[in-house]
Design a protein around this motif. Structure first.
Motif, PDB file in Angstrom:
ATOM      1  N   ALA A 212       0.837  -1.184   0.000  1.00 37.84           N
ATOM      2  CA  ALA A 212       0.000   0.000   0.000  1.00 37.84           C
ATOM      3  C   ALA A 212       0.876   1.239   0.000  1.00 37.84           C
ATOM      4  CB  ALA A 212      -0.903  -0.007   1.234  1.00 37.84           C
ATOM      5  N   ALA A 213       0.333   2.336  -0.503  1.00 40.71           N
ATOM      6  CA  ALA A 213       1.075   3.604  -0.509  1.00 40.71           C
ATOM      7  C   ALA A 213       0.953   4.255   0.859  1.00 40.71           C
ATOM      8  CB  ALA A 213       0.528   4.527  -1.585  1.00 40.71           C
ATOM      9  N   PRO A 214       2.062   4.439   1.572  1.00 41.88           N
ATOM     10  CA  PRO A 214       1.959   5.045   2.907  1.00 41.88           C
ATOM     11  C   PRO A 214       1.671   6.542   2.819  1.00 41.88           C
ATOM     12  CG  PRO A 214       4.260   4.709   2.306  1.00 41.88           C
ATOM     13  CD  PRO A 214       3.444   4.110   1.200  1.00 41.88           C
ATOM     14  N   HIS A 231       8.921   5.888  -1.009  1.00 44.17           N
ATOM     15  CA  HIS A 231       7.895   5.085  -1.682  1.00 44.17           C
ATOM     16  C   HIS A 231       8.065   5.163  -3.199  1.00 44.17           C
ATOM     17  CE1 HIS A 231       4.039   3.421  -2.825  1.00 44.17           C
ATOM     18  NE2 HIS A 231       3.698   4.550  -3.401  1.00 44.17           N
ATOM     19  N   ALA A 232       8.304   6.362  -3.728  1.00 46.15           N
ATOM     20  CA  ALA A 232       8.494   6.517  -5.178  1.00 46.15           C
ATOM     21  C   ALA A 232       9.729   5.759  -5.644  1.00 46.15           C
ATOM     22  CB  ALA A 232       8.605   7.997  -5.533  1.00 46.15           C
ATOM     23  N   ASP A 233      10.820   5.858  -4.889  1.00 46.24           N
ATOM     24  CA  ASP A 233      12.055   5.182  -5.289  1.00 46.24           C
ATOM     25  C   ASP A 233      11.912   3.672  -5.220  1.00 46.24           C
ATOM     26  OD1 ASP A 233      13.368   7.563  -5.766  1.00 46.24           O
ATOM     27  OD2 ASP A 233      14.240   7.677  -3.766  1.00 46.24           O
ATOM     28  N   LEU A 616       9.344   4.670  10.950  1.00 44.14           N
ATOM     29  CA  LEU A 616       7.932   4.947  11.222  1.00 44.14           C
ATOM     30  C   LEU A 616       7.332   3.861  12.100  1.00 44.14           C
ATOM     31  CD1 LEU A 616       5.328   6.584  10.707  1.00 44.14           C
ATOM     32  CD2 LEU A 616       4.990   5.169   8.667  1.00 44.14           C
ATOM     33  N   SER A 617       7.610   2.610  11.780  1.00 44.02           N
ATOM     34  CA  SER A 617       7.094   1.496  12.579  1.00 44.02           C
ATOM     35  C   SER A 617       7.603   1.567  14.008  1.00 44.02           C
ATOM     36  CB  SER A 617       7.509   0.172  11.929  1.00 44.02           C
ATOM     37  OG  SER A 617       7.125  -0.926  12.710  1.00 44.02           O
ATOM     38  N   SER A 618       8.866   1.946  14.177  1.00 45.09           N
ATOM     39  CA  SER A 618       9.432   2.056  15.521  1.00 45.09           C
ATOM     40  C   SER A 618       8.811   3.217  16.291  1.00 45.09           C
ATOM     41  CB  SER A 618      10.951   2.238  15.429  1.00 45.09           C
ATOM     42  OG  SER A 618      11.565   1.122  14.819  1.00 45.09           O
ATOM     43  N   VAL A 619       8.592   4.342  15.605  1.00 49.08           N
ATOM     44  CA  VAL A 619       7.953   5.485  16.248  1.00 49.08           C
ATOM     45  C   VAL A 619       6.561   5.115  16.749  1.00 49.08           C
ATOM     46  CG1 VAL A 619       6.953   7.767  15.764  1.00 49.08           C
ATOM     47  CG2 VAL A 619       9.295   7.251  15.043  1.00 49.08           C
ATOM     48  N   LEU A 620       5.853   4.294  15.972  1.00 50.97           N
ATOM     49  CA  LEU A 620       4.510   3.862  16.355  1.00 50.97           C
ATOM     50  C   LEU A 620       4.524   2.670  17.308  1.00 50.97           C
ATOM     51  CD1 LEU A 620       2.780   4.129  12.859  1.00 50.97           C
ATOM     52  CD2 LEU A 620       2.537   5.710  14.792  1.00 50.97           C
ATOM     53  N   ARG A 645      -0.152  11.115  11.978  1.00 49.05           N
ATOM     54  CA  ARG A 645      -1.179  10.234  11.419  1.00 49.05           C
ATOM     55  C   ARG A 645      -0.542   9.406  10.323  1.00 49.05           C
ATOM     56  NH1 ARG A 645      -4.181  10.387   6.826  1.00 49.05           N
ATOM     57  NH2 ARG A 645      -6.123   9.157   6.831  1.00 49.05           N
ATOM     58  N   ALA A 646      -0.705   8.088  10.387  1.00 45.55           N
ATOM     59  CA  ALA A 646      -0.154   7.177   9.382  1.00 45.55           C
ATOM     60  C   ALA A 646      -1.275   6.336   8.795  1.00 45.55           C
ATOM     61  CB  ALA A 646       0.907   6.281  10.001  1.00 45.55           C
TER      62      ALA A 646
END
Length: 679
Positions: A212-214, A231-233, A616-620, A645-646
């Motif tokens: 999915a596009a984050p 994500h683009a790269d 991001l996963s670690s922050v959450l 918000r993610a």
């Protein structure tokens, strides 16, 4: 001599990519349009006869396009203001580069200019370009409005539209351009590369990104931009397995590593699990099809072993005496990582039938750890290159000088790396969980094996210095601890190999200035002999290395240290416009307010880009256990990013959305059947 890439503009659509100067010009050196490890076009330089071009800006617009603008100084000017501009729009597709040119007259006087486009190529293999070897230009053949270069199985055709006023045998296209005030002139060059040699991998169908596009919106816009650019790269680094085109994986990076790498592709897929399990599944299956079945000394293949890399042809690194066969297995860590990624994908919701189909490969990989990875029976996974032409070091720090004692002396093989023991422990525990859950024998054996490894590690790896105890980077060929202080500490945390007290010692070390540059972890302590801030693995900073430490610190319960390292990586990403390179120089913030580039770094690199999702996963504070029906959300890391918000996350194949307020209040929208636990 390694080429300089830090200021290059790279556009890509794997397996093709283009490297140019910041102004868009391709002038040889390492510049070029590359396809399947060959340089299809080495020169594409635009000039206006008698007129200097003044670049005014430009660069990438996404991963596969770039735009460059220049002013034609003194042409059609009635005031000091520039009147005539040149714009180049570059776009990439597999095997194809398109360059669109526009000259516009914004002035009040007519303009008459002669445009010269100089082209050329050497059709050189990638390894020759990277090593800096002098290559010989291949003369073109003129066919109407096209230029054609041919060598062996490779044919390159460059076609111009409209037809040039003249094309020389040396590859120079000439246009006479007359523009009234307000007029524009357009032209387009299309360069196509065709190779009749079967390619190991191909580009997947457009629009088939297996995640999915984050969408991230946080208090720190640099984090948001990093995730978006990554994500683009990552989309453009995708490759497909011709044996099963539905299985896609990430090429390691551009320009040097645009192919399948066991370690890199696995770690990247693992970092991206919060976006879905499809990439992990495709990566696991692609590697499983090539899992070792025999003992072959030249390629270092062994039964159950996961490969290091795949190339179209043998890779030669002449200045290092390295010659790697097209299918090369010289890696000690890809095999345990394969098992761990399968386990983690199962926990994030990979379908049971897909997991079950891969379990025989997991059993073979586990058997390799005890039967072949532990070559001398001392209970540790180790490596040695016995061919004399392979990689001398076979962990992720695989440069020849990467494993050193604290006085700078290089360790001699066979070498048992500390982080590989952690990977093996995690693989054994995760493999046991899979075997037990699917009713297969062997779970008790692997749990007991893991506990013995933990005991041996504590007895043999731990050393002391003035700051206290810590694990050595490795044991050398004489079983002596290689006692340097390195970023490898981060790879041990959260794996289960260490207890709470041991983890606290390493968390304190990772937060110190000798390792933390302010933009990420140095691979090698600045206090060690032989430290070099521009050393590939002995002082530089690798984003994925720091992201793994952030993840490990989070899992081990050290949110403050994890948050500080995460913030440093986000600052680095901001300095590199959201496209973090493979590595950068290990000078700290006391030297520069910005991270400084490493000359030959790949950019983009899969695991550097995937690090954004790992952070991001670690922050959450995300931990998934879909078989157990739970998802843990514990946002204790990185208060600086709140509110956050993610969206675009996935668990159990369904959408997941998380919002964290400034005060830490958390809202989670998870799929039905998943119970959310607040950490």
């Amino acid at each position: 001599m390694q080429p300089f890439l830090h200021d290059a503009c790279v556009t890509l659509y794997a397996p093709s990519f283009a490297v140019s100067r910041p102004d868009g010009q391709l002038r040889r050196g390492v510049d070029g349009f590359y396809h399947s490890d060959r340089r299809a076009l080495a020169r594409l330089e635009v000039a206006v006869q008698g007129v200097p071009l003044a670049p005014v800006g430009g660069g990438p617009e996404g991963a596969d396009t770039a735009r460059f603008r220049s002013v034609l100084r003194g042409v059609a000017q009635s005031t000091a203001d520039p009147a005539v501009t040149l714009e180049r729009l570059r776009s990439l597709a597999p095997g194809e580069l398109t360059e669109a040119f526009e000259i516009a007259n914004h002035g009040s006087r007519p303009a008459l200019v002669r445009v010269l486009i100089t082209t050329g190529t050497d059709l050189a293999p990638m390894d020759r370009v990277k090593s800096g070897d002098v290559t010989t230009p291949v003369p073109p053949r003129v066919e109407g409005r096209s230029l054609v270069w041919e060598e062996d199985t490779l044919t390159v055709t460059l076609t111009a539209s409209p037809a040039p006023d003249a094309i020389s045998a040396e590859g120079v296209l000439r246009y006479e351009v007359a523009l009234a005030p307000g007029e524009r002139w357009d032209a387009e060059l299309v360069c196509r590369a065709s190779d009749t040699t079967p390619q190991p991998f191909t580009a997947p169908a457009p629009g088939t990104a297996p995640w999915a596009a984050p969408q991230v919106r946080s208090a720190d816009r640099a984090l948001d931009a990093w995730v978006t650019q990554s994500h683009a790269d990552l989309q453009r680094l995708l490759l497909s397995d011709p044996q099963a085109p539905e299985d896609v994986f990430l090429a390691a990076g551009a320009p040097w590593f645009a192919t399948l790498f066991g370690r890199d592709s696995l770690l990247s897929a693992r970092m991206l699990l919060p976006l879905g399990t499809e990439l992990a599944a495709g990566t696991l299956r692609t590697l499983a099809r090539r899992q070792g079945t025999a003992t072959v000394a030249s390629s270092q293949e062994q039964p159950g072993k996961i490969l290091h890399e795949v190339r179209r042809e043998a890779l030669t690194i002449p200045h290092e005496g390295v010659v790697l066969p097209p299918l090369y297995y010289g890696t000690v860590d890809a095999t345990p990582l394969w098992v761990t990624v399968l386990h983690d994908a199962w926990r994030w919701g990979l379908a049971e039938e897909e997991v079950a189909a891969l379990l025989p490969h997991a059993e073979s990989a586990l058997a390799w750890m005890s039967d072949h990875g532990d070559a001398d029976g001392d209970g540790f996974l180790e490596y040695i290159d016995e061919t004399g032409q392979g990689l001398a070091n076979q962990g992720w720090k695989d440069s020849g000088d990467s494993i050193r004692f604290r006085d700078g002396r290089q360790a001699k093989a066979p070498i048992a790396l500390s982080e590989v023991q952690a990977y093996a422990y995690e693989a054994a525990i995760g493999g046991a969980a899979l075997l037990r859950a699917f009713g297969r024998p062997g779970a008790d054996r692997w749990e007991e094996w893991a506990e013995r490894l933990k005991t041996r590690f504590r007895e043999r790896f731990w050393v002391r210095d003035a700051r206290g105890a810590y694990p050595a980077i490795a044991l050398d060929g004489e079983k002596r601890p290689v006692d340097s202080v390195t970023s490898q500490f981060g790879h041990l945390l959260g794996t289960g190999l260490l207890d709470r007290e041991e983890s606290a010692l390493l968390a304190a070390r990772l937060g110190g200035a000798e390792l933390d540059s302010g933009f990420g972890l140095r691979t090698y302590s600045s206090r060690m002999g032989g430290f070099n801030p521009l050393g590939y693995h002995v002082g530089s900073v690798w984003p994925h290395d720091t992201a793994i430490a952030v993840h490990g610190l989070t899992r081990a319960g050290f949110p403050e240290q994890a948050g500080a390292l995460a913030a440093g990586l986000v600052r680095a990403a901001d300095a590199f416009d959201g496209r973090l390179p493979e590595l950068f120089a290990g000078w700290g913030s006391e030297v520069s307010a910005r991270p400084l580039p490493y000359p030959a770094s790949c950019r983009p690199q899969a695991w550097a880009a995937a690090s954004s999702v790992q952070v991001l996963s670690s922050v959450l504070g995300l931990t998934a256990d879909v078989p157990g029906g739970t998802l843990t959300v514990a946002p204790r890391v990185g208060e600086r990013f709140r509110p956050l918000r993610a969206a675009g996350l996935r668990v159990a194949g369904e959408p997941l959305e998380i919002s964290v307020a400034a005060d830490g209040t958390t809202e989670v929208r998870a799929p039905g059947g998943i119970r959310v636990r607040r950490g």
